[in-house]
Design an enzyme around this catalytic site. Structure first.
Site, PDB file in Angstrom:
ATOM      1  N   GLY A  13      29.001 -43.508  13.458  1.00  7.27           N
ATOM      2  CA  GLY A  13      28.795 -42.176  12.907  1.00  7.27           C
ATOM      3  C   GLY A  13      29.975 -41.225  13.015  1.00  7.27           C
ATOM      4  O   GLY A  13      31.120 -41.566  12.680  1.00  7.27           O
ATOM      5  N   ARG A  35      28.955 -50.031  23.135  1.00  5.15           N
ATOM      6  CA  ARG A  35      29.048 -51.293  22.377  1.00  5.15           C
ATOM      7  C   ARG A  35      30.512 -51.730  22.257  1.00  5.15           C
ATOM      8  O   ARG A  35      31.254 -51.286  21.382  1.00  5.15           O
ATOM      9  CB  ARG A  35      28.387 -51.103  21.003  1.00  5.15           C
ATOM     10  CG  ARG A  35      26.862 -51.029  21.120  1.00  5.15           C
ATOM     11  CD  ARG A  35      26.197 -50.603  19.865  1.00  5.15           C
ATOM     12  NE  ARG A  35      26.356 -49.180  19.585  1.00  5.15           N
ATOM     13  CZ  ARG A  35      25.818 -48.550  18.547  1.00  5.15           C
ATOM     14  NH1 ARG A  35      25.089 -49.220  17.677  1.00  5.15           N
ATOM     15  NH2 ARG A  35      26.012 -47.255  18.375  1.00  5.15           N
ATOM     16  N   ASP A  56      28.466 -45.774  30.029  1.00  5.21           N
ATOM     17  CA  ASP A  56      27.270 -45.040  29.646  1.00  5.21           C
ATOM     18  C   ASP A  56      27.433 -43.606  30.163  1.00  5.21           C
ATOM     19  O   ASP A  56      27.571 -43.410  31.383  1.00  5.21           O
ATOM     20  CB  ASP A  56      26.040 -45.724  30.273  1.00  5.21           C
ATOM     21  CG  ASP A  56      24.732 -45.110  29.802  1.00  5.21           C
ATOM     22  OD1 ASP A  56      24.693 -43.895  29.518  1.00  5.21           O
ATOM     23  OD2 ASP A  56      23.735 -45.850  29.723  1.00  5.21           O
ATOM     24  N   ASN A  83      31.099 -36.020  21.779  1.00  3.13           N
ATOM     25  CA  ASN A  83      30.270 -36.321  20.618  1.00  3.13           C
ATOM     26  C   ASN A  83      29.076 -37.216  20.947  1.00  3.13           C
ATOM     27  O   ASN A  83      28.045 -37.141  20.283  1.00  3.13           O
ATOM     28  CB  ASN A  83      31.174 -37.006  19.572  1.00  3.13           C
ATOM     29  CG  ASN A  83      30.395 -37.724  18.507  1.00  3.13           C
ATOM     30  OD1 ASN A  83      29.823 -37.099  17.617  1.00  3.13           O
ATOM     31  ND2 ASN A  83      30.341 -39.057  18.587  1.00  3.13           N
ATOM     32  N   TYR A 149      14.985 -32.232  22.059  1.00  4.68           N
ATOM     33  CA  TYR A 149      16.296 -32.418  21.418  1.00  4.68           C
ATOM     34  C   TYR A 149      16.922 -31.045  21.158  1.00  4.68           C
ATOM     35  O   TYR A 149      18.107 -30.821  21.443  1.00  4.68           O
ATOM     36  CB  TYR A 149      16.176 -33.219  20.117  1.00  4.68           C
ATOM     37  CG  TYR A 149      17.521 -33.383  19.425  1.00  4.68           C
ATOM     38  CD1 TYR A 149      18.525 -34.161  20.001  1.00  4.68           C
ATOM     39  CD2 TYR A 149      17.799 -32.737  18.213  1.00  4.68           C
ATOM     40  CE1 TYR A 149      19.768 -34.295  19.393  1.00  4.68           C
ATOM     41  CE2 TYR A 149      19.031 -32.872  17.599  1.00  4.68           C
ATOM     42  CZ  TYR A 149      20.015 -33.649  18.195  1.00  4.68           C
ATOM     43  OH  TYR A 149      21.251 -33.777  17.599  1.00  4.68           O
ATOM     44  N   GLY A 180      24.215 -29.995  10.251  1.00  2.00           N
ATOM     45  CA  GLY A 180      22.836 -30.216   9.807  1.00  2.00           C
ATOM     46  C   GLY A 180      22.652 -31.708   9.621  1.00  2.00           C
ATOM     47  O   GLY A 180      23.098 -32.509  10.444  1.00  2.00           O
ATOM     48  N   LEU A 181      22.047 -32.103   8.512  1.00  2.00           N
ATOM     49  CA  LEU A 181      21.661 -33.515   8.338  1.00  2.00           C
ATOM     50  C   LEU A 181      22.848 -34.386   7.921  1.00  2.00           C
ATOM     51  O   LEU A 181      23.415 -34.208   6.843  1.00  2.00           O
ATOM     52  CB  LEU A 181      20.549 -33.603   7.286  1.00  2.00           C
ATOM     53  CG  LEU A 181      19.206 -33.020   7.765  1.00  2.00           C
ATOM     54  CD1 LEU A 181      18.328 -32.652   6.581  1.00  2.00           C
ATOM     55  CD2 LEU A 181      18.480 -33.989   8.688  1.00  2.00           C
ATOM     56  N   VAL A 182      23.200 -35.329   8.773  1.00  4.65           N
ATOM     57  CA  VAL A 182      24.318 -36.246   8.546  1.00  4.65           C
ATOM     58  C   VAL A 182      23.745 -37.664   8.545  1.00  4.65           C
ATOM     59  O   VAL A 182      23.061 -38.055   9.508  1.00  4.65           O
ATOM     60  CB  VAL A 182      25.372 -36.167   9.677  1.00  4.65           C
ATOM     61  CG1 VAL A 182      26.649 -36.877   9.256  1.00  4.65           C
ATOM     62  CG2 VAL A 182      25.636 -34.733  10.102  1.00  4.65           C
TER      63      VAL A 182
HETATM   64  P1  NDP Z   1      25.113 -42.219  15.879  1.00  5.68           P
HETATM   65  O1  NDP Z   1      23.834 -42.746  16.418  1.00  5.68           O
HETATM   66  O2  NDP Z   1      25.684 -42.836  14.658  1.00  5.68           O
HETATM   67  O3  NDP Z   1      26.238 -42.244  17.037  1.00  5.68           O
HETATM   68  C1  NDP Z   1      25.927 -41.886  18.351  1.00  5.68           C
HETATM   69  C2  NDP Z   1      27.095 -42.265  19.248  1.00  5.68           C
HETATM   70  O4  NDP Z   1      26.789 -41.841  20.591  1.00  5.68           O
HETATM   71  C3  NDP Z   1      27.329 -43.771  19.302  1.00  5.68           C
HETATM   72  O5  NDP Z   1      28.707 -44.041  19.227  1.00  5.68           O
HETATM   73  C4  NDP Z   1      26.772 -44.168  20.655  1.00  5.68           C
HETATM   74  O6  NDP Z   1      27.534 -45.247  21.219  1.00  5.68           O
HETATM   75  C5  NDP Z   1      27.023 -42.907  21.474  1.00  5.68           C
HETATM   76  N1  NDP Z   1      26.098 -42.861  22.590  1.00  5.68           N
HETATM   77  C6  NDP Z   1      24.749 -42.677  22.537  1.00  5.68           C
HETATM   78  N2  NDP Z   1      24.214 -42.777  23.763  1.00  5.68           N
HETATM   79  C7  NDP Z   1      25.253 -43.032  24.612  1.00  5.68           C
HETATM   80  C8  NDP Z   1      25.338 -43.252  26.003  1.00  5.68           C
HETATM   81  N3  NDP Z   1      24.246 -43.231  26.779  1.00  5.68           N
HETATM   82  N4  NDP Z   1      26.545 -43.481  26.544  1.00  5.68           N
HETATM   83  C9  NDP Z   1      27.653 -43.514  25.774  1.00  5.68           C
HETATM   84  N5  NDP Z   1      27.648 -43.306  24.452  1.00  5.68           N
HETATM   85  C10 NDP Z   1      26.447 -43.068  23.874  1.00  5.68           C
HETATM   86  O7  NDP Z   1      24.859 -40.655  15.643  1.00  5.68           O
HETATM   87  P2  NDP Z   1      25.799 -39.451  15.110  1.00  5.68           P
HETATM   88  O8  NDP Z   1      27.159 -39.894  14.833  1.00  5.68           O
HETATM   89  O9  NDP Z   1      25.033 -38.783  14.051  1.00  5.68           O
HETATM   90  O10 NDP Z   1      25.737 -38.518  16.402  1.00  5.68           O
HETATM   91  C11 NDP Z   1      26.896 -38.017  17.041  1.00  5.68           C
HETATM   92  C12 NDP Z   1      26.600 -36.632  17.582  1.00  5.68           C
HETATM   93  O11 NDP Z   1      26.290 -35.772  16.479  1.00  5.68           O
HETATM   94  C13 NDP Z   1      25.403 -36.545  18.530  1.00  5.68           C
HETATM   95  O12 NDP Z   1      25.738 -35.676  19.595  1.00  5.68           O
HETATM   96  C14 NDP Z   1      24.311 -35.955  17.661  1.00  5.68           C
HETATM   97  O13 NDP Z   1      23.356 -35.263  18.427  1.00  5.68           O
HETATM   98  C15 NDP Z   1      25.127 -35.023  16.782  1.00  5.68           C
HETATM   99  N6  NDP Z   1      24.500 -34.597  15.545  1.00  5.68           N
HETATM  100  C16 NDP Z   1      24.110 -35.518  14.613  1.00  5.68           C
HETATM  101  C17 NDP Z   1      23.527 -35.085  13.435  1.00  5.68           C
HETATM  102  C18 NDP Z   1      22.996 -36.012  12.389  1.00  5.68           C
HETATM  103  O14 NDP Z   1      22.219 -35.584  11.524  1.00  5.68           O
HETATM  104  N7  NDP Z   1      23.396 -37.285  12.377  1.00  5.68           N
HETATM  105  C19 NDP Z   1      23.369 -33.640  13.149  1.00  5.68           C
HETATM  106  C20 NDP Z   1      23.805 -32.777  14.214  1.00  5.68           C
HETATM  107  C21 NDP Z   1      24.372 -33.253  15.352  1.00  5.68           C
HETATM  108  P3  NDP Z   1      26.912 -46.535  21.916  1.00  5.68           P
HETATM  109  O15 NDP Z   1      25.499 -46.696  21.432  1.00  5.68           O
HETATM  110  O16 NDP Z   1      27.818 -47.662  21.508  1.00  5.68           O
HETATM  111  O17 NDP Z   1      26.999 -46.229  23.372  1.00  5.68           O
HETATM  112  C1  8X3 Z   2      20.672 -33.509  14.150  1.00  4.14           C
HETATM  113  C2  8X3 Z   2      20.130 -32.733  13.013  1.00  4.14           C
HETATM  114  O1  8X3 Z   2      18.058 -31.551  12.107  1.00  4.14           O
HETATM  115  O2  8X3 Z   2      17.752 -33.740  13.097  1.00  4.14           O
HETATM  116  O3  8X3 Z   2      21.072 -32.725  15.205  1.00  4.14           O
HETATM  117  O4  8X3 Z   2      18.205 -31.873  14.467  1.00  4.14           O
HETATM  118  S1  8X3 Z   2      18.464 -32.465  13.202  1.00  4.14           S
END
Ligand code: NDP
Ligand code: 8X3
Length: 248
Positions: A13, A35, A56, A83, A149, A180-182
């Protein structure tokens, strides 16, 4: 000498997309996530130097161990992208799963703090650095069933503001990006692998891509030294608030 960016959650992501865009800018990358195969694949994909750190973020001993293992040549970090994070579940507070609550608080809040605590002293001592915290629109608003959350991302919002105040005068900049929504693996994690439910989140409109958000992060970290973009919200054009999306 190249600048160095330390990116948590680089296996997927927004984190992965940011790693690719910052590599284009010439940053060497410290890429983190659990991973290891994905960290290796990302390393192979970029033309810059990389250091893979698998840990982790929930585990303070692992975080400190991984960061203490960073070789001297990589210690001068210019950008920290906090992130790593996810939502786990979407349900009314009375139906919530306590393990999901623990995961969100431990990853999104405590993990961000553990990583920051381990890296910020070096930034302060060298008098420069930039911390970019990934919040969310869920840190600006609360929506039904989002309870914990949203609380975790409101905590990120508060920590971001607190960090910026405390680091004022040290040369370390602090910024927040609140998407927002990604469309990433986010909903697959939130809905525990339920593909249909995850896909339905992004149906009927053009969601943001991870690259849209990464492009904003790239913009923020490439501003001149005297400019700090302290906070941003980025929506898909079809979204106006957490629960207001123009779906066709
Ligand atoms: P993804 O699920 O695609 O990516 C999440 C990343 O976080 C992965 O690389 C994962 O790596 C890592 N991660 C999760 N848990 C752990 C852990 N316990 N230890 C280490 N690494 C961890 O989601 P996004 O890219 O969308 O999310 C990234 C950020 O953006 C988050 O903080 C999310 O809350 C935020 N966000 C996302 C939105 C959306 O709509 N997608 C909107 C707003 C905010 P691995 O599993 O390999 O450890
Ligand atoms: C991720 C976006 O709207 O699911 O933070 O909370 S939402």
């Amino acid at each position: 000498m190249s600048k160095i960016a330390f990116i948590t959650g680089a296996t997927s992501g927004i984190g992965r997309a940011t790693a690719l865009l910052l590599a284009e800018e010439g940053y060497d990358l410290i890429i983190c996530g659990r991973r290891e195969d994905r960290l290796k694949a990302l390393s192979d994909e970029v033309a810059v130097r990389t250091l893979e750190l698998s840990f982790d973020v929930r585990n303070r001993v692992e975080v400190e161990g991984a960061i203490n293992s960073i070789p001297d040549a990589w210690k001068s970090i210019d950008v920290l992208l906090n992130n790593a994070g996810n939502a786990h579940g979407l349900s009314k507070i009375q139906d919530g799963n306590v393990d999901d609550w623990d995961a969100m608080i431990d990853i999104n809040v405590k993990g961000l703090l553990y990583v920051t605590k381990a890296l910020v002293p070096e930034m302060v001592s060298k008098g420069s650095g930039h911390i970019v915290n990934i919040g969310s629109i869920a840190g600006k608003e609360v929506y039904p069933n989002g309870n914990v959350y949203c609380a975790s991302k409101h905590a990120v919002d508060a920590i971001n503001n607190g960090m910026r105040m405390d680091l004022n005068g040290t040369g370390v900049k602090v910024s927040q990006v609140c998407p927002g929504l990604v469309e990433t693996e986010f909903s697959m994690v939130r809905f525990k692998g339920d593909t249909d439910r995850s896909k339905s989140v992004y149906e009927g409109f053009d969601a943001l891509t991870a690259y849209d958000v990464a492009d904003l992060i790239r913009f923020i970290v490439t501003r001149p030294a005297h400019v700090n973009i302290s906070d941003t919200v980025i929506f898909p054009a079809a979204q106006a608030a957490s629960t207001l999306v123009d779906k066709k």
